[in-house]
Structure formats: structure tokens, C-alpha cells
Design a protein around this motif. Structure first.
Motif, PDB file in Angstrom:
ATOM      1  N   TRP A 150     -16.461 -38.718 -24.067  1.00 23.60           N
ATOM      2  CA  TRP A 150     -15.815 -38.037 -22.941  1.00 23.60           C
ATOM      3  C   TRP A 150     -14.657 -39.266 -22.858  1.00 23.60           C
ATOM      4  O   TRP A 150     -13.575 -38.787 -22.653  1.00 23.60           O
ATOM      5  N   LEU A 151     -15.152 -40.496 -22.795  1.00 18.94           N
ATOM      6  CA  LEU A 151     -14.163 -41.616 -22.662  1.00 18.94           C
ATOM      7  C   LEU A 151     -13.116 -41.613 -23.883  1.00 18.94           C
ATOM      8  O   LEU A 151     -12.039 -41.924 -23.849  1.00 18.94           O
ATOM      9  N   SER A 152     -13.719 -41.539 -25.345  1.00 16.32           N
ATOM     10  CA  SER A 152     -12.694 -41.392 -26.398  1.00 16.32           C
ATOM     11  C   SER A 152     -11.718 -40.422 -26.050  1.00 16.32           C
ATOM     12  O   SER A 152     -10.575 -40.458 -26.583  1.00 16.32           O
ATOM     13  N   TRP A 153     -12.259 -39.162 -25.536  1.00 12.03           N
ATOM     14  CA  TRP A 153     -11.221 -38.087 -25.270  1.00 12.03           C
ATOM     15  C   TRP A 153     -10.045 -38.172 -24.185  1.00 12.03           C
ATOM     16  O   TRP A 153      -9.111 -37.980 -24.521  1.00 12.03           O
ATOM     17  N   ARG A 154     -10.746 -38.967 -23.360  1.00 12.52           N
ATOM     18  CA  ARG A 154      -9.603 -39.418 -22.359  1.00 12.52           C
ATOM     19  C   ARG A 154      -8.814 -40.478 -22.924  1.00 12.52           C
ATOM     20  O   ARG A 154      -7.497 -40.304 -22.844  1.00 12.52           O
ATOM     21  N   LEU A 155      -9.213 -41.359 -23.632  1.00 12.23           N
ATOM     22  CA  LEU A 155      -8.311 -42.289 -24.302  1.00 12.23           C
ATOM     23  C   LEU A 155      -7.376 -41.728 -25.203  1.00 12.23           C
ATOM     24  O   LEU A 155      -6.125 -41.976 -25.548  1.00 12.23           O
TER      25      LEU A 155
END
Ligand SMILES: Nc1ncnc2c1ncn2[C@@H]1O[C@H](COP(=O)(O)OP(=O)(O)O)[C@@H](O)[C@H]1O
Ligand SMILES: O=C(CO)[C@@H](O)[C@H](O)COP(=O)(O)O
Length: 465
Positions: free
Chosen positions: A151-156
Motif C-alpha cells: 500500500w505504501l509503495s502504491w501511494r509513493l
């Protein structure tokens, strides 16, 4: 000079390191706290990540980033990309009955052979089952499921709420974190039958990227595949076959890099994948530094005084034995267990003995983990100790004494974030760099096998094992 960044979004905090892609030299770093608890809204991780990036001086000059994260957390997204409910974390035990039901339905052997791991409450699949049974509306609204690092990679990479179904297709993960879901098999990929039997339907799932594959953010920056935090630590310390890594943070983990998969139907060893294409047989406990933090608070001392107290007591703490199952336990699988202190007398009930018993209890539970790994065929030639707890002199000495082995302790650092940075450098240049590791302290304490023997007797008696 190209710079790369590594992120460790773990249970208690988010850490960012920025390193020179060629030499691995540390250039800048930052961190921010996560909220406590076993149920956390992913927005809190995003806020902490942005704060940690800002304290690390920003990513403007950074060419590639990889995120390593706490494993197993259930992040559910709706068709629009909004988070459906706060994530249930790896240390949330409410899905213990769902885990037991899944084992009854398919058999431990099937799970061990198909996914590498017999489900316990930590695994994502059991959390999906809990969701479907307890919050059917949230389960029905769930269009995509991913893990904290995905999820964090997707947000980044520039996605988030409002991304819609096209955005969901951009979700990505890696083998190491996928292997901790319970609905992914290294040989078969995603297991639709497990998703049907848990969530009740097959959601959009992150694409499983190879170790050096990546996405890009809108500015063209590489966003690496990332990994689970333990696989990240393996990369960070450069673990090779024969190395056993012991990580003492919120979780206690004992794991090894292996060229072949394991399948332990007893459920003690999780047959995860690593972040390089190998495997990462791993034992994880729920009770590690939080037990030490809580005991230090009770004694009203800080970390260094706590370590001094523990080392001032004799091995075996004059007969005090602490069984550290404060949060229930995962290995052994005792989700409803509680901690206990045994052997109290009018003479031995001292702060020093209580501190020593707490450290010995946590370390003995990890020694059982090492035993389970070796029983599963892992050969331990070297033990490497990392995680926040490795900063404690008492823990370092007592790990070596209880394990009866010399222990290598790399100088205090953020090895999960370092592993993620190393992966980012690999994605940037097409091959993992051989960064020079920092100084290593070798701790070689006199062995105290009697401490483990007595712990095992008491732990078995109190847990009914
Ligand atoms: N010197 C120390 N002695 C004992 N515990 C420590 C010390 N320094 C940090 N810790 C503990 O380490 C934990 C954080 O370690 P970390 O590996 O970052 O955890 P996580 O990855 O689970 O968030 C905290 O519980 C903290 O209190
Ligand atoms: O559940 C596991 C491994 O299976 C834990 O190791 C989590 O990955 C959390 O790690 P920390 O935040 O304690 O490092």
C-alpha cells in the motif's frame, strides 16, 4: 552520485535511510512513530512515512526507493481505492478461531505443502476470514487486498483514494511479503480457493514483482518491489545460507536464507520466501521488546539501567522464570495465553532478578525458535542479532549465553531500511550491490544451558503443551 532510499515501515515506527547507490554510504536518515495497537488505519503509516521522508531531507535527489514493511497486515481497499477499515496487524489475534477452522478444513499438511505455512492468527488469510464472518458489509465492499508495504509503495507511486479500478491494477508486491499471506504459493501463485474460503470472493491482488522489478512514480523515480521487513533485514545484513538472523523488535524472529522451500506441518516454522528468489524459513514470536519495555516501566528504569540491572543478577535469576506470553503467543500457537512469573521467594524477588528473568524469558522463546529451525533442517553456522532489542547489552550477552553460540551483532543501525535501500540500488543498476557492512561485535558469553532447560519445563507446564 546517485542516491537511493530504503524505508522500514514496521510495527512501532517508520524509518528512512538515504544511501549512496554505489558505495552504500549513509547520507541522511529520518524516522517517525506509528500509533500503538494491533488495528491501525493505513493513513497513519502514510503520515509517518511523509514525516520520516521530510526529516531525512526529502526524496528530490533520490533516484530509487524501496519499502520494506511489517508483514501480514490486512489492508482492504474499495473499488475507488479508499481504505475500507483500519488494518488488522500481524500481532492482532482476533482471527485465531478463523485460523483454527482453516487448518481443520484443509489439514495442516495441505497448508504446509501448498503455502509453506500452517495458518495462525497472524496470517492475512485468517484476517480475511474474520472480516467475512464479522463484518460482511466490509468484506463485500473489499475490491482489493494488499499488505502494508504494498500500500505504501502504491501511494509513493502516486496512487491512492480516488484511483478507481485502473489504480487498483497498479498494486504490486514481492515474493517475500506475498508468502506471508496464506493465499499465495511460491509454485502456484495466488490461490483463488483460499480467497473464496476466506473473503468469499477473489479481489484484485498486487502483481508479484521479481526481486529487481519496479514501478515508477510520476516524477520517474523507481519504486522497487519492496519486501516484508524480515526479508529486508536479510538483505540489509547480507545474510547468506548458513546465517541465522535473530531480530528482536516488537516481534521476535529467527530466520535463515535457504535455497529450497520448507514445509513444517507442525506449524512452528513458517515457510516464507526471501527478497532475492530464495526462501526464508522463519519462526516468529509475539513477545519480544514490548515485554522488556513493560518490565522496565514497572521497575521505573530506562533501557540502560534495565540492562545493568539484568546483568547484575546471576544466570537463572536466582530461580525466577518469566514466561513472556503477555500478548498471547504465535509460536507456540497459544493466542489466548498470558505471561507469568514463576519461582518467587521472599529472597529472590528483586528488581535485578525480575529484569534478568524478563530478558531470559524472551531469549529462551527465541532459542526454541532456533531449535524449530534446526529441526526443520536449517544449518546454523553463524547467528546475527539485529532489531531495536539488539541495542541492549543484556540482551546481546544473554542471547549468546542461552543459545550457547557466539553471536555477531552488527553496529546499531536500521538493517530493514538498509536492505530496502540495497534493493532500490539493485533496481536502479540491474544487480544487487555488495555494500560493505559496518563493524560487527562478536559476543561470546559462557553458555547457560540450564536456563533454557528450566524455562522449557515451566513454559510447557503453564501452557499445557
Ligand atoms: N537499548 C535498548 N534496550 C532494549 N530495548 C530497546 C533499546 N532500544 C530500543 N529498544 C526497543 O526496541 C523496540 C523497537 O525496535 P524495532 O526493531 O525498531 O521494532 P519494530 O521494527 O517492531 O517497530 C522498542 O520496543 C524499543 O523500546
Ligand atoms: O509477523 C511477523 C513475521 O512473520 C513480524 O516479524 C512482522 O513482520 C512485524 O515485524 P516487526 O515490526 O516486529 O519488525
Amino acid at each position: 552520485m546517485a542516491l537511493v532510499a530504503g524505508v522500514d515501515s514496521s510495527t512501532q515506527s517508520c524509518k528512512v535511510v538515504i544511501r549512496d547507490a554505489e558505495s552504500g554510504e549513509l547520507v541522511r536518515s529520518g524516522s517517525a512513530q506509528h500509533p500503538p495497537g494491533t488495528e491501525v488505519h493505513p493513513d497513519a503509516w502514510w503520515t509517518a512515512l511523509r514525516e520520516a521522508i521530510a526529516t531525512a531531507g526529502g526524496f528530490d535527489d533520490v533516484a530509487a526507493v524501496s519499502v520494506a514493511g511489517q508483514q501480514h497486515g490486512m489492508v482492504c481497499l474499495d473499488a475507488n481505492g479508499e481504505v475500507v477499515r483500519p488494518a488488522l496487524l500481524w500481532n492482532d489475534t482476533r482471527s485465531a478461531e478463523a485460523a483454527a477452522a482453516l487448518v481443520r478444513e484443509k489439514g495442516a499438511q495441505w497448508w504446509a505443502e501448498t503455502t509453506g505455512t500452517v495458518p495462525v492468527a497472524s496470517l492475512t488469510a485468517t484476517k480475511l476470514r474474520w472480516l467475512a464472518e464479522n463484518e460482511p458489509e466490509n468484506a463485500a465492499r473489499t475490491a482489493a487486498v494488499c499488505l502494508p508495504h504494498d500500500w505504501l509503495s502504491w501511494r509513493l507511486a502516486g496512487h491512492g483514494p480516488g484511483s478507481g479500478s485502473e489504480g487498483l491494477k497498479e498494486l504490486a508486491t514481492d515474493r517475500s511479503d506475498a508468502s506471508g499471506t496464506g493465499y499465495w504459493s511460491a509454485s502456484k501463485g495466488y490461490l483463488t480457493e483460499v480467497l473464496e474460503a476466506t473473503l468469499g470472493h477473489v479481489p484484485v491482488l498486487p502483481e508479484v514483482l521479481g526481486p529487481l522489478e519496479f514501478r515508477k512514480d510520476p516524477e520517474g523515480r523507481i519504486i522497487g518491489a519492496g519486501s516484508g521487513d524480515n526479508a529486508g533485514a536479510g538483505l540489509g545484513v547480507g545474510a547468506a545460507e548458513g546465517d541465522v538472523v535473530v531480530s528482536v523488535g516488537t516481534s521476535g524472529t529467527v530466520f535463515a536464507v535457504s535455497g529450497s522451500p520448507t514445509s513444517d506441518a507442525s506449524g512452528l516454522v513458517a515457510g516464507f520466501a526471501d527478497a532475492t528468489g530464495n526462501y526464508l524459513p522463519l519462526v516468529c514470536t509475539l513477545n519480544a521488546t514490548l515485554v522488556l519495555d513493560t518490565t522496565a516501566r514497572l521497575l521505573d528504569v530506562d533501557h540502560s539501567e534495565f540492562a545493568r540491572l539484568a546483568l547484575s543478577a546471576p544466570a537463572g535469576a536466582d530461580g525466577l522464570i518469566l514466561v513472556p506470553y503477555f500478548s498471547g503467543e504465535r509460536t507456540p500457537n497459544l493466542p489466548d495465553a498470558t505471561g507469568s512469573l514463576h519461582g518467587l521467594t521472599l529472597d529472590n524477588y528483586t528488581p535485578a532478578n525480575v529484569a534478568r528473568a524478563a530478558v531470559e524469558g524472551v531469549v529462551c522463546s527465541l532459542a526454541d525458535g532456533l531449535q524449530a529451525l534446526t529441526d526443520a533442517g536449517v544449518v546454523a553456522r553463524r547467528v546475527i542479532l539485529v532489531g531495536g532489542g539488539a541495542r541492549s547489552e543484556a540482551l546481546r550477552e544473554i542471547v549468546s549465553a542461552v543459545f550457547g553460540l557466539p553471536v555477531s551483532v552488527p553496529s546499531p543501525g536500521e538493517y530493514v531500511a538498509d536492505g530496502a535501500a540495497r534493493q532500490a540500488a539493485g533496481a536502479l543498476h540491474g544487480a544487487l550491490p555488495d555494500w560493505r557492512t559496518s563493524g560487527v561485535e562478536l559476543v561470546d558469553s559462557a553458555p547457560t544451558p540450564e536456563v533454557l532447560t528450566r524455562y522449557r519445563e515451566v513454559a510447557r507446564r503453564t501452557s499445557g503443551n
